[in-house]
Design an enzyme around this catalytic site. Structure first.
Site, mmCIF file in Angstrom:
data_model
loop_
_atom_site.group_PDB
_atom_site.id
_atom_site.type_symbol
_atom_site.label_atom_id
_atom_site.label_comp_id
_atom_site.label_asym_id
_atom_site.label_seq_id
_atom_site.Cartn_x
_atom_site.Cartn_y
_atom_site.Cartn_z
ATOM 1 N N GLY A 14 -8.595 7.611 -5.374
ATOM 2 C CA GLY A 14 -9.192 8.751 -4.660
ATOM 3 C C GLY A 14 -8.994 10.039 -5.443
ATOM 4 O O GLY A 14 -7.900 10.283 -5.951
ATOM 5 N N ARG A 75 -12.804 3.238 -7.712
ATOM 6 C CA ARG A 75 -11.864 2.159 -7.393
ATOM 7 C C ARG A 75 -12.479 0.938 -8.069
ATOM 8 O O ARG A 75 -13.639 0.609 -7.838
ATOM 9 C CB ARG A 75 -11.759 1.986 -5.883
ATOM 10 N N ASP A 106 -0.539 4.959 -6.542
ATOM 11 C CA ASP A 106 0.244 3.788 -6.947
ATOM 12 C C ASP A 106 -0.609 2.699 -7.588
ATOM 13 O O ASP A 106 -0.169 2.035 -8.525
ATOM 14 C CB ASP A 106 1.080 3.244 -5.773
ATOM 15 N N THR A 128 -2.867 12.630 -5.782
ATOM 16 C CA THR A 128 -3.401 12.165 -4.493
ATOM 17 C C THR A 128 -3.041 13.185 -3.422
ATOM 18 O O THR A 128 -1.927 13.719 -3.428
ATOM 19 C CB THR A 128 -2.864 10.769 -4.094
ATOM 20 N N ASP A 130 -2.389 12.546 -0.472
ATOM 21 C CA ASP A 130 -1.583 11.937 0.604
ATOM 22 C C ASP A 130 -0.082 12.216 0.531
ATOM 23 O O ASP A 130 0.613 12.094 1.527
ATOM 24 C CB ASP A 130 -1.768 10.413 0.601
ATOM 25 N N ASP A 132 2.056 10.283 -0.790
ATOM 26 C CA ASP A 132 2.609 9.012 -0.303
ATOM 27 C C ASP A 132 3.247 8.187 -1.422
ATOM 28 O O ASP A 132 3.311 6.967 -1.339
ATOM 29 C CB ASP A 132 1.508 8.201 0.398
ATOM 30 N N ARG A 174 -3.905 8.528 4.846
ATOM 31 C CA ARG A 174 -3.627 7.092 4.912
ATOM 32 C C ARG A 174 -2.445 6.838 5.846
ATOM 33 O O ARG A 174 -2.462 7.315 6.961
ATOM 34 C CB ARG A 174 -3.368 6.544 3.502
#
Ligand code: ADP
Ligand code: F6P
Length: 358
Positions: A14, A75, A106, A128, A130, A132, A174
């Site tokens: 993303g 992706r 990741d 990203t 996120d 995360d 997410r």
């Protein structure tokens, strides 16, 4: 010192605000050190197809503020196959690429470590929205995503105030509730629901009733996209319906979705992107690879990519048999400490959000 002639840089997964700034930093530092740079167009798909463009100071001069990623992203499941990987290796060989800087999340880092194993030293940069990635306190794009979210909530609040309404807002991230939590705190939301913390819906609805009875006209509730109903459907819309039914308040629902991923990066993301991009090139030249650049307690710190990936699985309860075998007891303790740090951080943010939700 490693003698590199040419470095490839790619953005994958993303997109995130600040990815373009990262590319600029990599290009500028590498060219300065006498290394050629090629941009891989469209992430690992571009590596498979051999879509490369030469990058120099001139190209990089105007991309510092670009949203999305100037190198494009994708992706690319094909990259995970042996044929895909072999095609990527062939591209590097044919084009004299000695090393790679891979910007993404990741999944992107897994690709980077695969390339290192095949003889192309690679370093990952966390790009990203996120936030995360367990090994790093910060991922490039987070701050811009939060600011965009807050700006949009402020606009919704105006119309909620005029019409005495409540707006439930669903935000990306997410399985990570950080965008939701920071945005809720910064926009004065009356409630926030994130996947990491048990959400007490009844208490939230009671609070909304009390606040309305006390005269509060506009109210915002932030829900992370990682919240689901038992049938797997998104929870945010369901919550909006329940609030409307149980409080009688005119309630609207908004899904911010990808809009939060766009826009020119904020200074925080640009600065981190530059620092990480420069450091990644310098580390490659020092002969280091298979690393991910992290921000730990305010300092840019390289972390072993496999340690980072497994720490991530540990935090997300996704460990596979054998995952921990290669690590020393000290490393396992460090991983656990990282996971705990993240748990504490989320809990603390949640507490702050609760304490200011009036
Ligand atoms: P992110 O990097 O943001 O986590 P993805 O999970 O979509 O995003 O991963 C980005 C890309 O990285 C994938 O499309 C794929 O090309 C590559 N990738 C993901 N997982 C792996 C893996 N296990 N091995 C090799 N490459 C991978
Ligand atoms: O990882 C970034 C992210 O925007 C997540 O917040 C979201 O869940 C996902 O990507 C959306 O992915 P896509 O762009 O493939 O719809």
């Amino acid at each position: 010192m490693q003698k590199f002639r040419k470095i490839g840089v790619l953005t994958s997964g993303g997109d995130a605000p600040g990815m373009s700034t990262c590319v600029k930093a990599v290009v500028n530092r590498a060219v300065e050190m006498g290394i050629e740079v090629v941009g891989v167009v469209g992430g690992y798909a571009g590596l498979i197809k051999g879509e490369l463009i030469p990058l120099d100071h001139q190209w990089a001069s105007n991309v510092v503020s670009h949203g999305g990623t100037v190198l494009y992203s994708s992706r690319c499941p094909e990259f995970k196959t042996e044929e895909g990987m072999q095609a990527a290796v062939d591209t590097c060989r044919k084009n004299g690429i000695d090393a790679l800087v891979c910007i993404g999340g990741d999944g992107t880092f897994r690709g980077a470590t695969d390339m290192t194993r095949r003889g192309f030293p690679s370093i990952g940069l966390p790009g990203t929205i996120d936030n995360d990635i367990t090994a790093t306190d910060y991922t490039i794009g987070l701050d811009t995503a939060i600011n965009t979210t807050v700006e949009m909530i402020d606009k919704l609040r105006d119309t909620c105030e005029s019409h005495e309404r409540l707006n439930v807002v669903e935000v990306m991230g997410r399985d990570c509730g950080q965008i939701a939590l920071y945005a809720a705190i910064a926009s004065g939301a009356v409630a926030v629901a994130v996947p990491e913390v048990q959400f007490d819906e009844a208490a939230a609805i009671e609070k909304i009733k009390t606040l309305r009875a006390a005269g509060k006209r506009s109210m915002i509730v932030v829900v992370s996209e990682g919240m689901f109903n038992s049938d797997g459907s998104p929870y945010a819309e369901t919550l909006a319906k329940r609030i409307a039914e149980q409080t009688g308040i005119d309630t609207k629902f908004a899904r911010f979705a990808h809009i939060v991923r766009g826009g020119s990066p904020m200074a925080r993301d640009r600065a981190t992107a530059c620092e990480m991009g420069v450091k990644a090139v310098e580390l490659l030249v020092e002969g280091k690879s298979d690393l991910v650049m992290c921000e730990i307690d305010g300092k840019i710190t390289p972390v072993d990519i496999n340690f980072a990936l497994i720490a991530d699985r540990m935090y997300k309860n996704k460990l596979k048999p054998g995952d921990l075998d290669a690590f020393t007891p000290e490393q396992l303790e460090d991983m656990k400490a990282l996971c705990q740090k993240r748990v504490d951080e989320i809990r603390n943010l949640y507490k702050v959000a609760q304490n200011v939700a009036f």
